[in-house]
Design a protein around this motif. Structure first.
Motif, PDB file in Angstrom:
ATOM      1  N   LYS A 240     -10.301  17.028 -69.886  1.00 42.08           N
ATOM      2  CA  LYS A 240     -11.690  17.429 -70.161  1.00 42.08           C
ATOM      3  C   LYS A 240     -11.894  17.650 -71.655  1.00 42.08           C
ATOM      4  O   LYS A 240     -12.947  17.294 -72.217  1.00 42.08           O
TER       5      LYS A 240
ATOM      6  N   SER B 194     -17.589  27.652 -61.374  1.00 41.78           N
ATOM      7  CA  SER B 194     -18.583  26.764 -61.973  1.00 41.78           C
ATOM      8  C   SER B 194     -19.226  27.402 -63.189  1.00 41.78           C
ATOM      9  O   SER B 194     -19.434  26.756 -64.220  1.00 41.78           O
TER      10      SER B 194
ATOM     11  N   GLY C  77     -17.102  27.073 -66.130  1.00 41.57           N
ATOM     12  CA  GLY C  77     -16.843  25.718 -66.584  1.00 41.57           C
ATOM     13  C   GLY C  77     -15.532  25.149 -66.096  1.00 41.57           C
ATOM     14  O   GLY C  77     -15.064  24.120 -66.592  1.00 41.57           O
TER      15      GLY C  77
ATOM     16  N   ARG D   3     -20.172  21.323 -61.903  1.00 42.15           N
ATOM     17  CA  ARG D   3     -21.398  22.103 -62.054  1.00 42.15           C
ATOM     18  C   ARG D   3     -22.099  22.343 -60.723  1.00 42.15           C
ATOM     19  O   ARG D   3     -22.680  23.405 -60.493  1.00 42.15           O
TER      20      ARG D   3
END
Length: 421
Positions: free
Chosen positions: A419, A304, A307, A311
């Protein structure tokens, strides 16, 4: 704002050398000690002792590699951090996900194994077996929520009990040992010793798990390698002693192999010995689950921060500074896996092949990282290359399950691509 400050504070350094040794032993000395000595003896006869000695020596480079990397680069990311430092974020995150997605499958399997030992004596139904497995997982999740200081103290006590019972089992078997049980020495040929050695490899997996806790070591540069050496020595001696007595008492074959430790103990203690082994099995499995849940929740936290994971995986408990986000993810996965097993959609033997493959892939990643990061250390370089050669050689023999890490890697690359878009 308060949450950001809490996460910035990081994880607490609470693990001393005895607790580190206990965590290593708990991670490595899993259910294999209950199953593998008898199975290996049935496969190779008394010559299986040579396989135990061979693997006990061979595992040292692997343990040393992980210990040296933990000492130099203590991090909750464990092996994924080592790979990231050596080869970049993409490969580091990939190895992190290999390990993270091993535990949601592996921990329920171990918990069910512990429950089934009790079920044999208590005549439990399937529903009771899986309820007990769920209780084991819930208990360990709660322990880890209160912090590794609590979990590691419990681990130390549990490991001490396990060691005492195993030593008692070996001592109790001594009066029943006979030299005649060592002949013929290699009834199935010398090739069977190599096959037995491959089977024994699974008894020595676990060194990678504790690397994820190294950020919480007190004085990691000194204690990481000491912890590895102490635990490797203790585990090797215990395995060798149990394996030797299994052969010396001929507590294997004719349907006895999978319960060889129980058979061996009952030679002196009768049914009471069977209960002792059942309780020991429960503690062994709890210790193993504890080590892996602690490690997986911290790799979720680390991913987390990088990234590479949602999150909320990185949420820390406001008071105990523990990764409750990762623990919540594991809890959801455990419920799903227990449900799949209970409904009979897949059997235990088939499911266990998946975490085996990802653990293997994690080791390969760690060894490759060790080759680069430990290049300035003669011992580290030799240990890393030796470990890499062993793991790469054995990986193709995993069969279809070797594809599981490749599927994870492909899914991660797809997620990262979307992403960026």
């Amino acid at each position: 704002m308060e949450k950001t400050s809490a996460n910035a504070a990081g994880l607490s350094k609470t693990l001393s050398l005895p607790q580190i040794v206990a965590l290593y032993i708990g991670a490595v000395l899993g259910s294999g000690v209950l199953l593998i000595p008898g199975m290996a003896a049935e496969k190779a006869g008394p010559a299986s002792i040579l396989a135990w000695l061979f693997m006990s020596v061979l595992v040292v480079p692997m343990a040393v590699t992980m210990g040296l990397l933990s000492a130099r680069y203590p991090s909750s990311g464990g092996v994924s951090t080592f790979v990231r430092m050596a080869y970049g974020d993409r490969f580091g995150n990939m190895v992190g996900w290999f390990f993270l997605l091993s535990v949601p499958i592996g921990a329920p399997i171990v918990a069910v194994t512990a429950s089934k030992y009790a079920a044999v004596l208590l005549k439990w139904s399937d529903a009771q077996v899986y309820a007990m497995a769920a209780l084991i997982l819930l208990t360990v999740l709660i322990m880890n929520t209160f912090g590794l200081q609590v979990a590691s103290r419990v681990q130390t006590a549990v490991v001490a009990l396990i060691l005492a019972i195993l030593v008692l089992a070996v001592a109790a078997a001594l009066p029943h040992a006979s030299v005649s049980h060592f002949t013929p020495f290699a009834p199935h040929g010398w090739l069977s010793v190599i096959k037995a050695a491959g089977l024994l490899f699974w008894c020595f997996i676990g060194w990678e798990a504790v690397t994820h806790l190294s950020e919480e070591f007190v004085d990691p540069r000194t204690n990481a390698i000491r912890g590895v050496l102490w635990s490797a020595g203790i585990v090797a001696l215990l395995y060798a002693a149990v394996a030797l007595m299994t052969v010396a008492t001929h507590s294997y074959g004719n349907g006895l192999s999978e319960a060889s430790l129980s058979v061996m103990v009952q030679l002196s203690f009768g049914p009471v010995g069977g209960w002792a082994v059942a309780v020991t099995a429960l503690f062994i499995c709890v210790a193993s689950v504890n080590a892996y849940i602690g490690a997986a929740s911290r790799i979720a936290y680390a991913l987390s921060r990088e990234g590479s994971a949602p999150r909320w995986f990185g949420r820390l408990h406001a008071t105990y500074r523990t990764p409750v986000g990762g623990l919540a993810f594991l809890a959801c996965c455990f419920a799903a896996v227990l449900g799949v097993l209970f409904l009979g959609w897949v059997d235990l033997a088939r499911l266990i092949e998946l975490p085996n493959a990802t653990f293997f892939a994690t080791y390969i990643g760690g060894c490759i990282a060790g080759v680069r990061l430990l290049h300035d250390s003669r011992i580290g370089r030799a240990a890393a290359w030796t470990s890499l050669a062993v793991t790469v050689t054995l990986y193709p023999f995993l069969g279809w399950s070797a594809l599981y890490p490749l599927v994870i890697a492909a899914a991660l690359l797809l997620w990262e691509t979307r992403k960026k878009e």
